[in-house]
Enzyme design. Structure first.
Site, PDB file in Angstrom:
ATOM      1  N   GLU A   1       0.859  -1.194   0.000  1.00  0.00           N
ATOM      2  CA  GLU A   1       0.000   0.000   0.000  1.00  0.00           C
ATOM      3  C   GLU A   1       0.886   1.232   0.000  1.00  0.00           C
ATOM      4  OE1 GLU A   1      -2.946   0.100   3.152  1.00  0.00           O
ATOM      5  OE2 GLU A   1      -2.844   2.274   3.246  1.00  0.00           O
TER       6      GLU A   1
ATOM      7  N   GLU B   1      -2.964  11.953   2.719  1.00  0.00           N
ATOM      8  CA  GLU B   1      -3.766  11.512   3.860  1.00  0.00           C
ATOM      9  C   GLU B   1      -3.688  12.553   4.964  1.00  0.00           C
ATOM     10  OE1 GLU B   1      -2.636   7.661   5.389  1.00  0.00           O
ATOM     11  OE2 GLU B   1      -4.667   7.311   6.123  1.00  0.00           O
TER      12      GLU B   1
END
Ligand SMILES: *[C@@H]1O[C@H](CO)[C@@H](O)[C@H](O)[C@H]1NC(C)=O
Ligand SMILES: *[C@@H]1O[C@H](CO)[C@@H](O)[C@H](O)[C@H]1NC(C)=O
Ligand SMILES: *[C@@H]1O[C@H](CO)[C@@H](O)[C@H](O)[C@H]1NC(C)=O
Ligand SMILES: *[C@@H]1O[C@H](CO)[C@@H](O)[C@H](O)[C@H]1NC(C)=O
Ligand SMILES: *[C@@H]1O[C@H](CO)[C@@H](O)[C@H](O)[C@H]1NC(C)=O
Ligand SMILES: *[C@@H]1O[C@H](CO)[C@@H](O)[C@H](O)[C@H]1NC(C)=O
Ligand SMILES: *[C@@H]1O[C@H](CO)[C@@H](O)[C@H](O)[C@H]1NC(C)=O
Length: 376
Positions: A188, A193
């Site tokens: 990932e 974010e």
């Protein structure tokens, strides 16, 4: 199938004031060598010898390890593969529609519901993804969207032109790459974010299975948070790097019209650049119909550098889809030490989500385009 896809749950790294111990010096006398017994002194000498031997052995072994050199990020020649842009933007994505694996107070809705509530909307120049603002008392969680690109990638250069990022109490938006049905086996790569007011910059993180560490030489402008990418360490915090300034995410990012994130993922390593709106390198075409490929080897130092020195990038990262969502609460944004203590948000996170429909007017993604190039 039954795989889990989880984004970084880095709550541990967002320490509230209560998490910082008070080193008041109460036991200082223990550290005065004059008071140590002979046994302690001999023990200390032996410990010192062991440490010195370990350092020498470590240096010799390390220098023999061919993986230990900083990688050679020489020029690759890229070719445009895919452009996500315009009114068909969302046609290239599947809508995630089951329980949030990150325990958010959210219902991810299917495409039809998203259209009905106008949660995804694309024009010739922008794709907008937002949270439901029409429900006054969302007692079981608010409607939101999580999209996964139908196409998967195995390396490449990704150019994300983002004009607006969601922010505000309870929000946990992200733009990342992953293979949700083979997580963490296929890795990932978190590109953008943030949580709640997101005033302290963008966070970029890798999550992997064991044997992928970033405690090596790196060339980056961001701040290192943690260095072990293995999902089994640090409560799955991954190996994170924090953006250099507030304008890399949230309100400050939006105020300058957003910017461009570029990810170069190759066997040598994974690097992430952030360019403020208007400061993009001139080899990134502003016109999406221009197929000229950029050349990252000519760019400035990236914000995050994840070299392959102590991480076999080609075995840890495979079949990555482009994923975007706006989660609400959950194990990071909703953790009390983060939601209340660090970010000073009111009440409980789920009450806030249920009762403040108007707060979500600014919680939206606006993407100008995504472009993916592959090395030829
Ligand atoms: C990239 O293209 C240039 C110019 O055509 C060429 O000289 C170079 O060898 C190519 N590099 C790679 C890695 O293929
Ligand atoms: C949906 O959202 C877009 C973008 O904000 C807006 O322009 C459009 O008018 C909305 N459509 C409806 C039916 O509300
Ligand atoms: C919201 O819904 C819950 C459960 O139906 C109800 O108990 C509560 O009174 C409602 N609150 C408001 C402000 O309408
Ligand atoms: C890490 O991944 C494994 C699957 O490989 C899973 O069983 C475990 O629960 C994960 N740990 C965390 C903290 O997410
Ligand atoms: C395409 O983009 C490149 C890089 O920005 C630029 O140098 C070139 O002039 C552009 N081509 C056209 C036809 O606009
Ligand atoms: C990014 O998108 C904005 C909005 O459409 C546009 O003005 C800008 O030129 C684009 N920049 C790049 C580098 O693609
Ligand atoms: C990647 O996806 C392809 C096509 O779906 C599949 O055949 C392959 O087994 C996948 N590889 C891994 C390592 O999951």
């Amino acid at each position: 199938m039954h795989g889990r896809s989880e984004r970084t749950r880095a709550a541990k790294h967002y320490l509230g004031p209560e998490d910082y111990n008070d080193y008041s010096g109460e036991n200082v006398s223990k550290w005065n060598p004059k008071r140590w017994s002979r046994g302690v002194i001999i023990g200390a000498i032996i410990a010192a010898i062991v440490i010195i031997v370990a350092i020498i052995v470590g240096a010799v072994v390390g220098s023999r390890n061919s993986n230990s050199a900083y990688p050679d990020y020489t020029q690759l020649n890229y070719t445009l593969q895919d452009t996500y842009h315009g009114t068909t933007f969302f046609d290239n994505f599947d809508y995630f529609n089951t329980y949030d694996p990150s325990q958010g107070f959210v219902h991810y809705v299917p495409e039809e519901t998203a259209q009905q509530y106008n949660l995804t909307y694309a024009t010739d120049s922008a794709a907008i993804m937002r949270v439901d603002t029409s429900t006054a008392n969302a007692t079981t969680g608010r409607f939101s969207v999580r999209i996964t690109s139908k196409k998967q990638y195995n390396n490449g250069l990704f150019i994300f032109n983002v004009t607006n990022s969601p922010y505000g109490c309870s929000t946990w938006p992200a733009l990342w790459l992953s293979d949700p049905s083979n997580w963490p086996t296929n890795g990932e790569i978190d590109v953008m974010e943030g949580v709640n007011q997101a005033t302290n910059g963008n966070q970029m993180t890798l999550h992997t299975t064991d044997d992928c560490k970033m405690n090596v030489k790196r060339k980056e402008t961001g701040k290192v948070l943690t260095t072990n990418c293995f999902n089994g360490t640090d409560d799955n915090a991954g190996c994170g790097v924090k953006g250099t300034n507030a304008a890399t995410f949230g309100e400050a990012f939006n105020e300058q019209g957003g910017g461009t994130y570029a990810v170069e993922w190759r066997n040598a390593g994974i690097r992430i650049w952030f360019f403020q709106r208007g400061s993009e390198p001139s080899d990134i075409p502003t016109d999406v119909s221009n197929t000229t490929a950029p050349d990252p080897s000519t760019w400035s130092t990236p914000m995050a550098d994840f070299p392959g020195t102590d991480c076999d990038i080609s075995s840890h990262f495979k079949n990555q889809s482009i994923i975007a969502d706006i989660d609400l609460c959950g194990s990071w944004a909703g953790a009390t030490g983060v939601y209340s203590t660090q970010d000073q948000c009111p009440g409980t996170c789920s009450d806030f989500v249920a009762q403040n429909q108007e707060a979500y007017a600014k919680a939206f993604w606006e993407f100008a385009s995504f472009r993916v190039y592959s090395a030829s």
